[in-house]
Motif scaffolding. Sequence first.
Motif, PDB file in Angstrom:
ATOM      1  N   ASN A 195      49.655  54.531  32.840  1.00  0.00           N
ATOM      2  CA  ASN A 195      50.734  54.538  31.838  1.00  0.00           C
ATOM      3  C   ASN A 195      51.410  55.905  31.684  1.00  0.00           C
ATOM      4  O   ASN A 195      51.925  56.225  30.616  1.00  0.00           O
ATOM      5  CB  ASN A 195      50.212  54.074  30.479  1.00  0.00           C
ATOM      6  CG  ASN A 195      49.692  52.653  30.512  1.00  0.00           C
ATOM      7  OD1 ASN A 195      50.278  51.785  31.147  1.00  0.00           O
ATOM      8  ND2 ASN A 195      48.578  52.414  29.843  1.00  0.00           N
ATOM      9  N   LEU A 196      51.429  56.693  32.752  1.00  0.00           N
ATOM     10  CA  LEU A 196      52.157  57.957  32.741  1.00  0.00           C
ATOM     11  C   LEU A 196      53.303  57.944  33.756  1.00  0.00           C
ATOM     12  O   LEU A 196      53.839  58.980  34.104  1.00  0.00           O
ATOM     13  CB  LEU A 196      51.212  59.128  33.026  1.00  0.00           C
ATOM     14  CG  LEU A 196      50.166  59.433  31.953  1.00  0.00           C
ATOM     15  CD1 LEU A 196      49.329  60.645  32.349  1.00  0.00           C
ATOM     16  CD2 LEU A 196      50.824  59.680  30.599  1.00  0.00           C
ATOM     17  N   GLY A 197      53.642  56.740  34.214  1.00  0.00           N
ATOM     18  CA  GLY A 197      54.730  56.619  35.177  1.00  0.00           C
ATOM     19  C   GLY A 197      56.062  56.349  34.502  1.00  0.00           C
ATOM     20  O   GLY A 197      56.316  56.777  33.364  1.00  0.00           O
ATOM     21  N   VAL A 198      56.946  55.620  35.196  1.00  0.00           N
ATOM     22  CA  VAL A 198      58.306  55.378  34.725  1.00  0.00           C
ATOM     23  C   VAL A 198      58.318  54.225  33.724  1.00  0.00           C
ATOM     24  O   VAL A 198      57.699  53.185  33.962  1.00  0.00           O
ATOM     25  CB  VAL A 198      59.230  55.039  35.912  1.00  0.00           C
ATOM     26  CG1 VAL A 198      60.656  54.816  35.437  1.00  0.00           C
ATOM     27  CG2 VAL A 198      59.180  56.150  36.954  1.00  0.00           C
ATOM     28  N   PRO A 199      59.004  54.371  32.601  1.00  0.00           N
ATOM     29  CA  PRO A 199      59.130  53.250  31.658  1.00  0.00           C
ATOM     30  C   PRO A 199      59.920  52.104  32.284  1.00  0.00           C
ATOM     31  O   PRO A 199      60.866  52.318  33.041  1.00  0.00           O
ATOM     32  CB  PRO A 199      59.881  53.852  30.467  1.00  0.00           C
ATOM     33  CG  PRO A 199      59.768  55.332  30.629  1.00  0.00           C
ATOM     34  CD  PRO A 199      59.663  55.594  32.094  1.00  0.00           C
ATOM     35  N   GLU A 200      59.518  50.880  31.964  1.00  0.00           N
ATOM     36  CA  GLU A 200      60.287  49.721  32.387  1.00  0.00           C
ATOM     37  C   GLU A 200      61.504  49.595  31.474  1.00  0.00           C
ATOM     38  O   GLU A 200      61.396  49.712  30.255  1.00  0.00           O
ATOM     39  CB  GLU A 200      59.430  48.453  32.318  1.00  0.00           C
ATOM     40  CG  GLU A 200      58.253  48.461  33.280  1.00  0.00           C
ATOM     41  CD  GLU A 200      57.424  47.197  33.172  1.00  0.00           C
ATOM     42  OE1 GLU A 200      57.868  46.255  32.475  1.00  0.00           O
ATOM     43  OE2 GLU A 200      56.338  47.155  33.774  1.00  0.00           O
ATOM     44  N   VAL A 201      62.660  49.369  32.085  1.00  0.00           N
ATOM     45  CA  VAL A 201      63.909  49.329  31.317  1.00  0.00           C
ATOM     46  C   VAL A 201      63.846  48.232  30.258  1.00  0.00           C
ATOM     47  O   VAL A 201      63.500  47.089  30.549  1.00  0.00           O
ATOM     48  CB  VAL A 201      65.121  49.105  32.250  1.00  0.00           C
ATOM     49  CG1 VAL A 201      66.411  48.998  31.442  1.00  0.00           C
ATOM     50  CG2 VAL A 201      65.226  50.237  33.261  1.00  0.00           C
ATOM     51  N   ASN A 202      64.176  48.615  29.032  1.00  0.00           N
ATOM     52  CA  ASN A 202      64.197  47.685  27.892  1.00  0.00           C
ATOM     53  C   ASN A 202      62.867  46.947  27.721  1.00  0.00           C
ATOM     54  O   ASN A 202      62.822  45.763  27.411  1.00  0.00           O
ATOM     55  CB  ASN A 202      65.337  46.670  28.045  1.00  0.00           C
ATOM     56  CG  ASN A 202      66.696  47.335  28.069  1.00  0.00           C
ATOM     57  OD1 ASN A 202      66.916  48.327  27.387  1.00  0.00           O
ATOM     58  ND2 ASN A 202      67.610  46.805  28.865  1.00  0.00           N
ATOM     59  N   SER A 203      61.773  47.660  27.964  1.00  0.00           N
ATOM     60  CA  SER A 203      60.437  47.078  27.821  1.00  0.00           C
ATOM     61  C   SER A 203      59.473  48.173  27.385  1.00  0.00           C
ATOM     62  O   SER A 203      59.762  49.363  27.473  1.00  0.00           O
ATOM     63  CB  SER A 203      59.983  46.450  29.144  1.00  0.00           C
ATOM     64  OG  SER A 203      58.647  45.994  29.047  1.00  0.00           O
ATOM     65  N   ARG A 204      58.305  47.756  26.936  1.00  0.00           N
ATOM     66  CA  ARG A 204      57.296  48.720  26.520  1.00  0.00           C
ATOM     67  C   ARG A 204      56.366  49.108  27.662  1.00  0.00           C
ATOM     68  O   ARG A 204      55.556  50.020  27.514  1.00  0.00           O
ATOM     69  CB  ARG A 204      56.463  48.137  25.374  1.00  0.00           C
ATOM     70  CG  ARG A 204      57.268  47.901  24.097  1.00  0.00           C
ATOM     71  CD  ARG A 204      56.364  47.378  22.989  1.00  0.00           C
ATOM     72  NE  ARG A 204      57.110  47.159  21.743  1.00  0.00           N
ATOM     73  CZ  ARG A 204      56.565  46.713  20.619  1.00  0.00           C
ATOM     74  NH1 ARG A 204      55.269  46.413  20.590  1.00  0.00           N
ATOM     75  NH2 ARG A 204      57.312  46.549  19.543  1.00  0.00           N
ATOM     76  N   GLY A 205      56.445  48.411  28.773  1.00  0.00           N
ATOM     77  CA  GLY A 205      55.555  48.693  29.898  1.00  0.00           C
ATOM     78  C   GLY A 205      55.922  49.975  30.613  1.00  0.00           C
ATOM     79  O   GLY A 205      57.056  50.472  30.526  1.00  0.00           O
ATOM     80  N   ARG A 206      54.950  50.527  31.349  1.00  0.00           N
ATOM     81  CA  ARG A 206      55.168  51.734  32.143  1.00  0.00           C
ATOM     82  C   ARG A 206      54.349  51.644  33.414  1.00  0.00           C
ATOM     83  O   ARG A 206      53.323  50.954  33.489  1.00  0.00           O
ATOM     84  CB  ARG A 206      54.752  52.986  31.371  1.00  0.00           C
ATOM     85  CG  ARG A 206      55.633  53.333  30.202  1.00  0.00           C
ATOM     86  CD  ARG A 206      55.264  54.667  29.603  1.00  0.00           C
ATOM     87  NE  ARG A 206      55.506  55.779  30.523  1.00  0.00           N
ATOM     88  CZ  ARG A 206      55.360  57.056  30.180  1.00  0.00           C
ATOM     89  NH1 ARG A 206      54.955  57.370  28.965  1.00  0.00           N
ATOM     90  NH2 ARG A 206      55.625  58.015  31.056  1.00  0.00           N
ATOM     91  N   GLY A 207      54.810  52.376  34.422  1.00  0.00           N
ATOM     92  CA  GLY A 207      54.033  52.512  35.641  1.00  0.00           C
ATOM     93  C   GLY A 207      52.943  53.557  35.479  1.00  0.00           C
ATOM     94  O   GLY A 207      52.670  54.048  34.374  1.00  0.00           O
ATOM     95  N   ASP A 208      52.308  53.921  36.587  1.00  0.00           N
ATOM     96  CA  ASP A 208      51.217  54.891  36.584  1.00  0.00           C
ATOM     97  C   ASP A 208      51.628  56.149  37.335  1.00  0.00           C
ATOM     98  O   ASP A 208      52.619  56.163  38.081  1.00  0.00           O
ATOM     99  CB  ASP A 208      49.961  54.290  37.225  1.00  0.00           C
ATOM    100  CG  ASP A 208      49.472  53.048  36.495  1.00  0.00           C
ATOM    101  OD1 ASP A 208      49.598  53.025  35.251  1.00  0.00           O
ATOM    102  OD2 ASP A 208      48.990  52.108  37.157  1.00  0.00           O
ATOM    103  N   LEU A 209      50.834  57.205  37.144  1.00  0.00           N
ATOM    104  CA  LEU A 209      51.031  58.461  37.861  1.00  0.00           C
ATOM    105  C   LEU A 209      49.886  58.637  38.854  1.00  0.00           C
ATOM    106  O   LEU A 209      48.717  58.576  38.471  1.00  0.00           O
ATOM    107  CB  LEU A 209      51.053  59.638  36.887  1.00  0.00           C
ATOM    108  CG  LEU A 209      51.003  61.049  37.504  1.00  0.00           C
ATOM    109  CD1 LEU A 209      52.202  61.283  38.419  1.00  0.00           C
ATOM    110  CD2 LEU A 209      50.941  62.112  36.409  1.00  0.00           C
TER     111      LEU A 209
END
Length: 375
Positions: free
Chosen positions: A313-327
């Motif tokens: 959860n330190l990656g890129v935010p999903e557009v118009n969402s609460r999710g995120r990618g990883d680092l």
Amino acid sequence: MSVAKRDYYEVLSVTRDCDDQTLKSAYRKLALQYHPDRNPNDPAAEERFKEAAEAYSILSDPQRRAAYDRYGHQAVNGNAAPGFDESVFADFGDILGDLFGFGDLFGGGSRRRSRTQQRGEDIRYDLEISFEDSMKGLGADLQVPRLEACARCQGAGAEPNGGMVKCATCNGRGEVLYQQSFLTIRKTCPTCSGRGQVIRQICQQCKGEGYSRTEKKLRVNIPAGVDNGTRLRLQREGNPGPPGSQPGDLYVVIKVAEHPIFERRDNDLHCTLPINIAQAALGAEIGIETFDGQQTIKIPEGTQAGAQFRLRNLGVPEVNSRGRGDLYVHIDVQVPKKLNKEQRRLFEQLQELLPTENKPHEKSVFEKVRDFFTQ
């Protein structure tokens, strides 16, 4: 002697319990196949075309279809003009227009074409933002070059009082009628382009163009997580259309600048962390800066080059969402290219304590089997 009519369901090659979509698809197929423009000087094809239109005009109407199902042709005799139901042709006027290129049938397509014309052109604006802004989002002020309707003539291109006169070609209707085989076809007037009027005296301010070129300042909110090629649509911020119509839309196309450390892959971020031999052998705790502040990476003893660590959860935010990618942090073990005297002395001592026998790694059983079958 009169010829008995064929069953309408047989004419369209459908079952008696078919739904409306199946009925319409069957009719369109036959209409395109037997249309007189595709079959010139073919009376049989023309009759099949009329027969299909008549069948569909009855079966597409729920009440007449129910009466036909109960009493047959006797129930609908005299109630249908064979093959010339206006609503029937409106169902497939767009297909015939595209296929034969003669415009709109019986007004059905004309209304659709009119709606298409009553809108201005869309315009595009390319906006480059930093990698950091793409991660956090921002509000941007744009200076968008576009057209504006002339203040004097409101886009008509003619003087406000008496500058427009009725088109003589279409008599102000905006469309002309043609006779195609046994069909009456409506087509946009080529003289006035459907406006019903032509310019007699051009506007003195815009010289007949109807528009002026200007720049409009707009504020656009760019959400976090946008990537290269992301398009943001601003409705009705494009070029104006004909008088009384809606303007087009503005599409802001995003270009994200590269980052010197982080690389984006989908919604994940990747970076390379260089460590020295001692840190790789003994282990270490190393702080790295992320878009969420400093994070600590724990390097275990004996870490090898190419190892990677995942920070959720330190990656890129999903557009118009609460999710995120990883680092993902990739380890690069760096060997010093030049040693000072003290470093050399310590490495020489270490060399005496480490194994000195250097042999290639023996292949595993699986590698031997793979090599056998790939010979």
